[in-house]
Scaffold this motif. Structure first.
Motif, short mmCIF file in Angstrom:
data_model
loop_
_atom_site.label_atom_id
_atom_site.label_comp_id
_atom_site.label_asym_id
_atom_site.label_seq_id
_atom_site.Cartn_x
_atom_site.Cartn_y
_atom_site.Cartn_z
N PRO A 203 -3.67 7.62 -25.09
CA PRO A 203 -3.66 7.28 -23.68
C PRO A 203 -3.29 8.50 -22.85
CG PRO A 203 -2.44 5.65 -24.97
CD PRO A 203 -2.76 6.79 -25.89
N ALA A 204 -3.88 8.57 -21.69
CA ALA A 204 -3.61 9.70 -20.81
C ALA A 204 -3.43 9.21 -19.39
CB ALA A 204 -4.78 10.70 -20.87
N THR A 205 -2.88 10.06 -18.58
CA THR A 205 -2.71 9.70 -17.19
C THR A 205 -4.07 9.60 -16.53
OG1 THR A 205 -2.58 12.01 -16.54
CG2 THR A 205 -0.52 10.90 -17.03
N PRO A 206 -4.18 8.84 -15.42
CA PRO A 206 -5.42 8.84 -14.68
C PRO A 206 -5.71 10.25 -14.18
CG PRO A 206 -3.87 7.17 -13.84
CD PRO A 206 -3.14 8.02 -14.82
N GLU A 207 -6.98 10.52 -13.92
CA GLU A 207 -7.33 11.83 -13.36
C GLU A 207 -6.52 12.03 -12.08
OE1 GLU A 207 -9.12 15.45 -13.43
OE2 GLU A 207 -9.25 13.85 -14.92
N PRO A 208 -5.69 13.06 -12.03
CA PRO A 208 -4.82 13.20 -10.86
C PRO A 208 -5.61 13.55 -9.62
CG PRO A 208 -4.64 15.12 -12.28
CD PRO A 208 -5.48 14.12 -13.01
N ALA B 189 1.31 2.70 -12.88
CA ALA B 189 1.99 1.51 -12.37
C ALA B 189 1.09 0.76 -11.39
CB ALA B 189 3.30 1.92 -11.69
N ASP B 190 0.92 -0.54 -11.62
CA ASP B 190 0.12 -1.36 -10.71
C ASP B 190 1.03 -1.99 -9.66
OD1 ASP B 190 1.44 -3.41 -12.02
OD2 ASP B 190 -0.32 -4.09 -13.13
N GLN C 275 6.19 6.32 -1.61
CA GLN C 275 5.41 7.56 -1.56
C GLN C 275 4.25 7.54 -2.55
OE1 GLN C 275 8.52 10.37 -2.34
NE2 GLN C 275 9.22 10.45 -0.21
N ALA C 276 4.39 6.77 -3.62
CA ALA C 276 3.35 6.73 -4.66
C ALA C 276 2.24 5.74 -4.35
CB ALA C 276 3.99 6.37 -6.01
N LEU C 277 2.44 4.83 -3.42
CA LEU C 277 1.48 3.76 -3.18
C LEU C 277 0.05 4.24 -2.89
CD1 LEU C 277 3.51 1.18 -1.05
CD2 LEU C 277 2.99 1.10 -3.50
N PRO C 278 -0.15 5.24 -2.04
CA PRO C 278 -1.54 5.59 -1.70
C PRO C 278 -2.41 5.95 -2.89
CG PRO C 278 0.00 6.66 -0.20
CD PRO C 278 0.82 6.06 -1.29
N ASP C 279 -1.85 6.57 -3.91
CA ASP C 279 -2.63 6.97 -5.08
C ASP C 279 -2.72 5.90 -6.15
OD1 ASP C 279 -3.54 9.68 -4.56
OD2 ASP C 279 -1.42 10.22 -4.55
N LEU D 202 12.31 4.10 5.94
CA LEU D 202 11.34 3.81 7.01
C LEU D 202 10.27 4.89 7.10
CD1 LEU D 202 13.74 2.56 9.83
CD2 LEU D 202 12.03 1.19 8.63
N ALA D 203 10.70 6.14 7.00
CA ALA D 203 9.74 7.25 7.09
C ALA D 203 8.72 7.18 5.96
CB ALA D 203 10.48 8.59 7.06
N ALA D 204 9.17 6.79 4.76
CA ALA D 204 8.24 6.65 3.64
C ALA D 204 7.33 5.45 3.83
CB ALA D 204 9.03 6.53 2.33
N ALA D 205 7.84 4.40 4.46
CA ALA D 205 7.07 3.17 4.63
C ALA D 205 5.90 3.32 5.59
CB ALA D 205 7.98 2.04 5.10
N VAL D 206 5.98 4.26 6.53
CA VAL D 206 4.91 4.42 7.52
C VAL D 206 3.94 5.53 7.12
CG1 VAL D 206 6.18 3.45 9.46
CG2 VAL D 206 6.41 5.90 8.96
N GLY D 207 3.85 5.79 5.82
CA GLY D 207 2.95 6.80 5.30
C GLY D 207 1.51 6.33 5.22
N PRO D 208 0.68 7.02 4.43
CA PRO D 208 -0.76 6.73 4.37
C PRO D 208 -1.11 5.31 3.94
CG PRO D 208 -0.30 8.88 3.41
CD PRO D 208 1.03 8.24 3.67
N TYR D 209 -0.30 4.70 3.07
CA TYR D 209 -0.62 3.35 2.63
C TYR D 209 -0.54 2.36 3.79
CZ TYR D 209 -0.95 -0.78 -0.31
OH TYR D 209 -1.36 -1.97 -0.88
N ALA D 210 0.51 2.47 4.59
CA ALA D 210 0.64 1.61 5.77
C ALA D 210 -0.47 1.87 6.76
CB ALA D 210 2.00 1.82 6.43
N ALA D 211 -0.85 3.14 6.93
CA ALA D 211 -1.93 3.48 7.86
C ALA D 211 -3.23 2.80 7.47
CB ALA D 211 -2.11 4.99 7.93
#
Length: 243
Positions: free
Chosen positions: A17-22, A94-95, A116-120, A143-152
């Motif tokens: 097993p390997a990590t997903p293509e980064p 992680a799902d 911070q990991a959610l967008p990927d 809060l600053a992490a919560a308004v990142g790319p995933y929230a956008a």
């Protein structure tokens, strides 16, 4: 990943097993972190990432890689722990359900790494409950992490507007709000909310945050206002909720 094999026609052994293509961002994060860690911390991180890649997902009440999430601050130093945890979450593939469990059981620092990991890691809106929970806190780093790319990408207009207001009254710089110019453009309801908040502050004899006027300018149709910090007569940024 498990592979089915035809017993009559043996195939070569399945690869480990390997990590997903980064993504480019994840690969850049790994390279940057490697350049900053000392040899001992780098060796620990390499082993931890290999372990997460070899046994991704969930295994029993808690997976070995989740223990490494908790160790990251001690092993890599607090200043590098967020990056190490994001890499571990990615290596473990992680799902949304796993991320929710890590978030729910984690410290504030571990929760920040999940955000911070959610967008990927989560392509759709399944992890929105994590973001919504973080937006209910007054922890400015969370809060600053919560308004990142995933929230956008996934937060609906109503909750996104309230997230912007939450940033303003807790002192989170609006530069933390991902994709702000695009989402704020021609948002007349956001403009109304900002105006009401400014009026309330003024009526109470309190200063109106300068960032409010920056966001208000972005709500104009066709606006293209950069999100770089404007010059302020009041140096420094509050680190918590204003009283």
């Amino acid at each position: 990943m498990n592979h089915l094999h035809n017993a009559a026609a043996p195939s070569p052994p399945a690869p480990s097993p390997a990590t997903p293509e980064p993504t480019e961002a994840v690969a850049a994060l790994r390279a940057r972190l490697n350049s900053q860690l000392d040899a001992t911390a780098r060796a620990w991180l390499d082993r931890a990432l290999d372990e997460a890649a070899a046994h991704p997902g969930s295994h029993g009440p808690i997976s070995a890689w989740e223990l490494r999430i908790a160790e990251a601050g001690r092993r890599c130093g607090p200043e590098h722990a967020d990056a190490a945890r994001v890499l571990l979450l990615h290596a473990a593939q992680a799902d949304a359900d796993t991320l929710a469990r890590v978030y729910r059981q984690g410290t504030a620092a571990e929760r920040r790494a999940v955000l911070q990991a959610l967008p990927d890691l989560v392509p759709g809106p399944d992890a929105l409950p994590i973001v919504e929970d973080a937006l209910r806190t007054n922890d400015t780093r969370l809060l600053a992490a919560a308004v990142g790319p995933y929230a956008a990408r996934h937060l609906d207009a109503h909750n996104w507007r309230h997230a912007v207001l939450k940033c303003l009254f807790t002192g989170v710089p609006i530069d933390a709000v991902a994709d702000l110019p695009h989402r704020a453009r021609a948002d007349f309801e956001l403009a109304r909310m900002l105006g009401d908040y400014a009026d309330e502050r003024s009526a109470a004899g309190r200063p109106v945050p300068e960032d409010l006027y920056r966001v208000l300018a972005l709500t104009e149709p066709g606006s293209d206002v950069p999100t770089v910090s404007a010059t302020s007569d009041h140096p420094g940024t509050p680190s918590g909720k204003e009283s």
